[in-house]
Scaffold this motif. Structure first.
Motif, PDB file in Angstrom:
ATOM      1  N   THR A  12      46.141-103.807   6.766  1.00 24.40           N
ATOM      2  CA  THR A  12      46.752-104.880   5.984  1.00 24.40           C
ATOM      3  C   THR A  12      46.955-106.074   6.908  1.00 24.40           C
ATOM      4  OG1 THR A  12      49.021-104.207   6.510  1.00 24.40           O
ATOM      5  CG2 THR A  12      47.984-103.181   4.580  1.00 24.40           C
ATOM      6  N   VAL A  36      56.835-106.883  11.221  1.00 29.07           N
ATOM      7  CA  VAL A  36      56.388-108.236  11.575  1.00 29.07           C
ATOM      8  C   VAL A  36      57.569-109.197  11.602  1.00 29.07           C
ATOM      9  CG1 VAL A  36      55.086-110.229  10.718  1.00 29.07           C
ATOM     10  CG2 VAL A  36      54.011-107.985  10.821  1.00 29.07           C
ATOM     11  N   ALA A  85      55.178-102.285   7.642  1.00 25.04           N
ATOM     12  CA  ALA A  85      54.530-103.268   8.508  1.00 25.04           C
ATOM     13  C   ALA A  85      55.128-104.657   8.303  1.00 25.04           C
ATOM     14  CB  ALA A  85      53.027-103.284   8.234  1.00 25.04           C
ATOM     15  N   LYS A  86      55.456-104.990   7.042  1.00 22.74           N
ATOM     16  CA  LYS A  86      56.059-106.306   6.777  1.00 22.74           C
ATOM     17  C   LYS A  86      57.388-106.453   7.486  1.00 22.74           C
ATOM     18  CE  LYS A  86      54.039-107.716   2.370  1.00 22.74           C
ATOM     19  NZ  LYS A  86      54.313-108.130   0.970  1.00 22.74           N
ATOM     20  N   LEU A  88      49.559-114.935  12.822  1.00 22.61           N
ATOM     21  CA  LEU A  88      50.118-114.753  11.487  1.00 22.61           C
ATOM     22  C   LEU A  88      49.656-115.856  10.551  1.00 22.61           C
ATOM     23  CD1 LEU A  88      52.005-112.914   9.889  1.00 22.61           C
ATOM     24  CD2 LEU A  88      53.918-114.355  10.592  1.00 22.61           C
ATOM     25  N   VAL A  91      48.349-108.081  12.394  1.00 21.04           N
ATOM     26  CA  VAL A  91      49.181-108.910  13.264  1.00 21.04           C
ATOM     27  C   VAL A  91      49.839-108.052  14.343  1.00 21.04           C
ATOM     28  CG1 VAL A  91      51.287-110.299  13.370  1.00 21.04           C
ATOM     29  CG2 VAL A  91      49.641-110.692  11.552  1.00 21.04           C
ATOM     30  N   ARG A 125      47.176-115.192   7.358  1.00 21.22           N
ATOM     31  CA  ARG A 125      47.696-115.528   6.033  1.00 21.22           C
ATOM     32  C   ARG A 125      46.790-116.536   5.340  1.00 21.22           C
ATOM     33  NH1 ARG A 125      54.212-115.969   7.340  1.00 21.22           N
ATOM     34  NH2 ARG A 125      54.705-113.770   6.943  1.00 21.22           N
ATOM     35  N   GLU A 169      49.689-107.576   7.783  1.00 20.09           N
ATOM     36  CA  GLU A 169      50.794-107.353   8.723  1.00 20.09           C
ATOM     37  C   GLU A 169      50.426-106.353   9.806  1.00 20.09           C
ATOM     38  OE1 GLU A 169      51.083-107.231   5.456  1.00 20.09           O
ATOM     39  OE2 GLU A 169      52.304-109.016   5.012  1.00 20.09           O
ATOM     40  N   GLU A 170      49.687-105.303   9.436  1.00 25.63           N
ATOM     41  CA  GLU A 170      49.252-104.316  10.424  1.00 25.63           C
ATOM     42  C   GLU A 170      48.334-104.956  11.450  1.00 25.63           C
ATOM     43  OE1 GLU A 170      49.378-100.313   7.590  1.00 25.63           O
ATOM     44  OE2 GLU A 170      47.520-101.443   7.845  1.00 25.63           O
TER      45      GLU A 170
END
Length: 271
Positions: free
Chosen positions: A56, A108, A104-105, A256, A61, A260, A58-59
């Motif tokens: 994902t 982060v 993960a979110k 990030l 990152v 995004r 976040e993962e």
């Protein structure tokens, strides 16, 4: 008899809590989970399979940040469901095992918050040390020439200052411009004296010189040189840490932002 700490570490790999110095629990764990079997079976064939995992945002990152920071141990833990540390003993970079850890979110968000706090702390530390350095300049007589130790420490600090100013990070450049110079020293003596950390090497010599300056006395050349050399070294050490923290924070924020933007189908200006 097994070492209790070794047994506790083995238990933690299996997500089992064993009390400190609790020999009864240790023995109970060994009775239930540890045994030695012998088999006459032929060698078991082993085949390796490569399975690609799509991270994902976040993962991705988190993985890239761990790689950038050079923390291979945490990166390995990210790939494992085993957690060799308890909740009270997590890695310094905020890495937690995927099994049972936060999402993960959440990781982060926590990582970003931690890096910003660390960066701000590094800035405060550097500012305090530069205030001490400026205050020490008040003890120099006109025509003062640096000794060998002072000159070497000053050269190292100058190189780091150039690196920080030319790093491409606008916030860091602005911060470097805001640091006090020798001309601001007379108004910083008391502040500097209060900021001296007595746990650091050479702090006693620095404090003695600042006390002398505060009494309007002139410290000896030997005292002044020792204090300045120690303080120049301290400034260089903390400035290097600030530079490292700045790079890490900027990498985090840029990564990030780029990911995004890519996720939203937008071009990333950072690229």
């Amino acid at each position: 008899a097994r070492d209790v700490q070794q047994i506790r570490q083995l238990a933690r790999m299996l997500q089992i809590s064993v009390g400190d110095e609790d020999y009864v629990q240790c023995q109970h764990f060994l009775d239930l989970f540890v045994r030695q079997n012998f088999s006459e079976l032929p060698e078991i064939p082993v085949k390796e399979h490569v399975i690609f995992v799509q991270h994902t945002l976040e993962e991705r990152v988190l993985y890239l940040q761990q790689e950038f920071d050079g923390n291979r141990r945490s990166l390995l833990q990210f790939c494992s469901h085993h957690c060799l540390r308890g909740s009270e003993d997590r890695d310094e970079d905020g890495a937690e095992a995927i099994g049972g850890g936060p999402s993960a979110k959440t990781s982060v968000l926590k990582l970003g918050e931690k890096k910003r706090k660390e960066h701000a702390k590094r800035q405060r530390d550097v500012l305090a040390e530069y205030q001490i350095l400026a205050a020490l300049a008040c003890g120099s007589k006109e025509g003062h020439k640096d000794g060998k130790a002072e000159a070497e420490a000053a050269f190292k600090l100058l190189q780091l200052e150039k690196e920080a100013s030319n790093s491409g990070y606008s916030d860091l450049r602005d911060f470097m411009r805001s640091l006090p110079q020798a001309s601001a020293g007379p108004g910083l003596v008391r502040t500097a004296l209060a900021a001296v950390d007595q746990s650091n090497a050479g702090s006693s010599a620095i404090a003695d010189v600042l006390r002398a300056i505060n009494r309007s006395a002139t410290p000896s050349l030997t005292q002044l040189r020792a204090a300045r050399a120690a303080q120049l070294g301290r400034c260089a050490t903390l400035l290097a840490k600030l530079l490292s923290a700045t790079r890490s924070l900027c990498f985090f924020e840029t990564t990030l932002s780029v990911l995004r933007g890519a996720d939203a189908g937008c071009d990333a200006p950072e690229c």
